[in-house]
Design an enzyme around this catalytic site. Structure first.
Site, PDB file in Angstrom:
ATOM      1  N   HIS A  78     -12.842 -61.278 -26.457  1.00 53.71           N
ATOM      2  CA  HIS A  78     -13.579 -62.386 -25.174  1.00 53.71           C
ATOM      3  C   HIS A  78     -14.854 -62.394 -26.152  1.00 53.71           C
ATOM      4  O   HIS A  78     -15.436 -62.376 -27.459  1.00 53.71           O
ATOM      5  CB  HIS A  78     -13.989 -62.824 -23.954  1.00 53.71           C
ATOM      6  CG  HIS A  78     -13.013 -61.872 -23.219  1.00 53.71           C
ATOM      7  ND1 HIS A  78     -12.926 -61.043 -22.818  1.00 53.71           N
ATOM      8  CD2 HIS A  78     -12.000 -63.282 -22.793  1.00 53.71           C
ATOM      9  CE1 HIS A  78     -11.740 -60.594 -21.961  1.00 53.71           C
ATOM     10  NE2 HIS A  78     -11.883 -62.609 -21.881  1.00 53.71           N
TER      11      HIS A  78
ATOM     12  N   ASP B 116     -17.514 -61.140 -26.249  1.00 54.14           N
ATOM     13  CA  ASP B 116     -17.351 -59.689 -26.104  1.00 54.14           C
ATOM     14  C   ASP B 116     -18.193 -58.997 -27.588  1.00 54.14           C
ATOM     15  O   ASP B 116     -18.430 -58.141 -27.899  1.00 54.14           O
ATOM     16  CB  ASP B 116     -15.626 -59.127 -26.306  1.00 54.14           C
ATOM     17  CG  ASP B 116     -15.219 -59.596 -25.014  1.00 54.14           C
ATOM     18  OD1 ASP B 116     -15.871 -59.956 -23.993  1.00 54.14           O
ATOM     19  OD2 ASP B 116     -13.724 -59.232 -25.154  1.00 54.14           O
TER      20      ASP B 116
HETATM   21  C1  XUL Z   1      -8.956 -60.434 -16.177  1.00 54.45           C
HETATM   22  C2  XUL Z   1      -8.210 -60.771 -17.315  1.00 54.45           C
HETATM   23  C3  XUL Z   1      -8.841 -60.581 -18.689  1.00 54.45           C
HETATM   24  C4  XUL Z   1      -7.883 -61.360 -19.705  1.00 54.45           C
HETATM   25  C5  XUL Z   1      -8.287 -61.931 -20.789  1.00 54.45           C
HETATM   26  O1  XUL Z   1      -7.973 -60.408 -14.608  1.00 54.45           O
HETATM   27  O2  XUL Z   1      -7.199 -59.714 -17.127  1.00 54.45           O
HETATM   28  O3  XUL Z   1      -9.318 -59.819 -19.363  1.00 54.45           O
HETATM   29  O4  XUL Z   1      -6.728 -60.408 -20.280  1.00 54.45           O
HETATM   30  O5  XUL Z   1      -9.388 -63.297 -20.395  1.00 54.45           O
END
Ligand code: XUL
Ligand code: CO
Length: 452
Positions: free
Chosen positions: A117, A120
Site C-alpha cells: 500500500h 506501507d
Molecule cells: C485486508 C486485506 C488487504 C488487501 C490490500 O483484509 O486483505 O490487506 O489485501 O488492501
C-alpha cells in the site's frame, strides 16, 4: 521460461547499511529429506510441473504491510515486535531503513515479487503535497533496489481505510470532498505503481460498505464507486499502464457489510458497470471463509467468469470468526485449491501474495522466514499432489462420467439450448422415474488422501 528461472539463480542478496537478518543466508531448496528449518523441502523454483516452473506458477510475493509494518499490537495490547528498521523518528530515514530490511528479507528468501500500500512504504504526510513528495523519494529508492535485486512489484494499492477521513468510505463516501481526496491519493499510488513497473493494481474496499442502511443510499454509493473505478482506469491507461486491475472481495470487517462481498457479487458489479474488460479478481482465503465459502469455491466462480486474476494466500481459524491472516499450512485444502488453479490454467496476470502475518508472540526475526518458507513449501507440495491427481487418477474421468448423459443425444441437444420445455416434458414422460445415481463424494475425497 527457463531463462527467467536461470536468471533467478544468480539474483543477489541485497543488504543495506545494516544487516537486519544476520546469521540467515539465502534460503535454498534442499529437498524433503533435509531437516534444516531454513531450507525449502518442496519449493524448488526451477522444477517444472505441468509445463511451467514452480516459480512461474506461483509468482510468490511478500506483503509489505504485514511483514515490515505490522508490529503485533491488538485491541488488548501494545506492539510486541520491536522491528529495528522502525526505530528512526525521521519518516524518510525510517522508510529507507524499512526498505533495506524488506529487500534483504525478500532476496534472502528468493521471492520474486512484493506488494505494497502507498503508506506501507512511508508514513503519510500532513498534506497531499507532502505525501506526494515522500512517495516520490521512497519510490526512487525502491526503483534502485528493484534494479539491483531483480525483485519485481506484483501490485500496488492505496490505503483508503486507515486514515480517519475515510471512516464513512473513500470512493463511496457521502461527502464529495472525501471522494476527491481518495482520487488524489489513488492517482499518486497509480503513478508510483507505473514508475516501479507494477504488473497489477489492487482495490480492496476496506471502508467501501456501510454500518447502517438507515443512513446509507446504497445505489448512489455503488454508482459513485463505479464512476471512480472508471476514472482510475482511464487515467492509468492514459499513462501507459497495461496491467490488470484487481478487486479483492471481502464480506465484512471493517464495515459490517462490504460492497465487494464475494466473487459472485463483484462479478455482478463489474458486469453491471461495464468494467469486465480491465478488472479481474484478487481472491483471499480468509475472505472466502468469512463469506461462508471455501477458497476453492471462490476460485472456481472467478475462473468460470474468466476473471481469476490473483491470490492473497493465508488461512483463517476454524474456532473464531474473523480475519486472522495466518500463514497457509493445510495441505488437503491447498490441494483442493490447486486443482481449481491448475484446471483454470493458473492466474491471469497475478501471483500468490502472502497477505499473512506471524502471530503476535512470534517475535524473532527468523519467525518471518519460518512463516514464508512454510507457506511456500505448502503450496509447492500441494501443487505436486494436485498435478498427480489430474494426470494420474480417475478424478477427471469420474467427473466427466457423472455428466455423461449430456455428452450426446437428447442431453446434448438440451445443453446446446436447442430444446423446448414441451420436448423436455415428453422425454420425462417416456422415460418415467429416473434411477438414483450416487454422487460418490467420499470416493472423490479419498482420492486426495490417496495422493497426499
Ligand atoms: C485486508 C486485506 C488487504 C488487501 C490490500 O483484509 O486483505 O490487506 O489485501 O488492501
Ligand atoms: Co488481502
Amino acid at each position: 521460461m527457463s531463462s527467467i528461472s536461470n536468471s533467478a539463480e544468480t539474483l543477489p542478496v541485497i543488504i543495506g547499511e545494516k544487516e537486519y537478518f544476520s546469521g540467515i543466508d539465502k534460503i535454498s531448496y534442499e529437498g524433503r529429506e533435509s531437516d534444516n528449518p531454513m531450507a525449502f523441502k518442496y519449493y524448488d523454483e526451477k522444477r517444472s510441473v505441468a509445463g511451467k516452473t514452480m516459480k512461474d506458477h506461483f509468482k510468490f510475493a511478500v506483503a509489505y504491510w504485514h511483514s515490515f509494518c505490522g508490529t503485533g499490537g491488538d485491541p488488548f495490547g501494545l506492539p510486541t515486535k520491536n522491528f529495528p528498521w522502525l526505530s528512526s523518528n525521521d519518516p524518510i530515514q525510517q522508510a529507507k531503513d524499512k526498505m533495506d530490511a524488506a529487500f534483504e528479507f525478500i532476496t534472502k528468501l528468493s521471492v520474486p515479487y512484493y506488494c505494497f500500500h502507498d503508506f506501507d512504504l512511508i508514513e503519510e504526510g500532513a498534506s497531499l503535497s507532502e505525501s506526494a513528495r515522500r512517495l516520490e523519494i521512497i519510490s526512487d529508492y525502491a526503483l534502485e533496489k528493484q534494479k539491483m535485486s531483480g525483485v519485481k512489484l506484483l501490485w500496488g494499492t492505496a490505503n483508503l481505510f486507515s486514515n480517519p477521513r475515510y471512516m464513512n468510505g473513500a470512493a463511496t463516501n457521502p461527502d464529495f470532498a472525501v471522494v476527491a481526496y481518495a482520487g488524489a491519493q489513488v492517482k499518486h499510488a497509480i503513478d508510483i505503481t507505473i514508475k516501479l513497473q507494477g504488473e497489477n493494481y489492487v482495490f480492496w474496499g476496506g471502508r467501501e460498505g456501510y454500518m447502517s442502511l438507515l443512513n446509507t443510499h446504497m445505489k448512489k454509493e455503488l454508482d459513485h464507486f463505479a464512476t471512480f473505478l472508471h476514472m482510475v482506469k482511464d487515467y492509468a491507461r492514459k499513462q501507459g499502464f497495461t496491467g490488470n486491475f484487481f478487486i479483492e472481495p471481502k464480506p465484512m470487517e471493517p464495515s459490517k457489510h462490504q460492497y465487494d462481498f464475494d466473487a459472485a457479487t463483484v462479478i455482478g458489479f463489474l458486469r453491471q458497470y461495464d468494467l469486465m474488460e480491465d478488472f479481474k479478481l484478487n481472491l483471499e482465503v480468509n475472505h472466502a471463509t468469512l463469506a461462508q465459502h471455501t477458497f476453492a469455491h471462490e476460485l472456481q466462480v472467478a475462473a468460470d467468469a474468466g476473471l481469476l486474476g490473483s491470490m492473497d494466500a493465508n488461512r483463517g481459524d476454524y474456532q473464531n470468526g474473523w480475519d486472522t491472516d495466518q500463514f497457509p499450512n493445510n495441505i488437503y485444502e491447498l490441494v483442493e485449491t490447486l486443482l481449481v488453479f491448475l484446471e483454470a490454467g493458473g492466474l491471469q496476470g497475478g501471483g500468490v501474495n502472502f497477505d499473512a502475518k506471524t502471530r503476535r508472540n512470534s517475535t524473532d526475526p527468523d519467525d518471518l522466514f519460518h512463516a514464508h518458507i512454510g507457506g511456500m513449501d505448502a503450496f509447492a507440495r500441494a501443487l505436486l499432489i494436485a498435478n498427480e491427481i489430474l494426470e494420474n487418477s480417475r478424478y477427471k474421468s469420474l467427473r466427466e462420467t457423472r455428466y455423461g448423459s449430456f455428452a450426446d443425444g437428447e442431453g446434448k441437444t438440451f445443453e446446446e439450448g436447442n430444446m423446448t420445455l414441451e420436448t423436455l416434458a415428453d422425454i420425462a414422460g417416456r422415460n418415467g422415474e429416473p434411477p438414483l445415481t450416487s454422487g460418490k463424494q467420499e470416493l472423490y475425497e479419498n482420492l486426495i488422501n490417496q495422493y497426499l
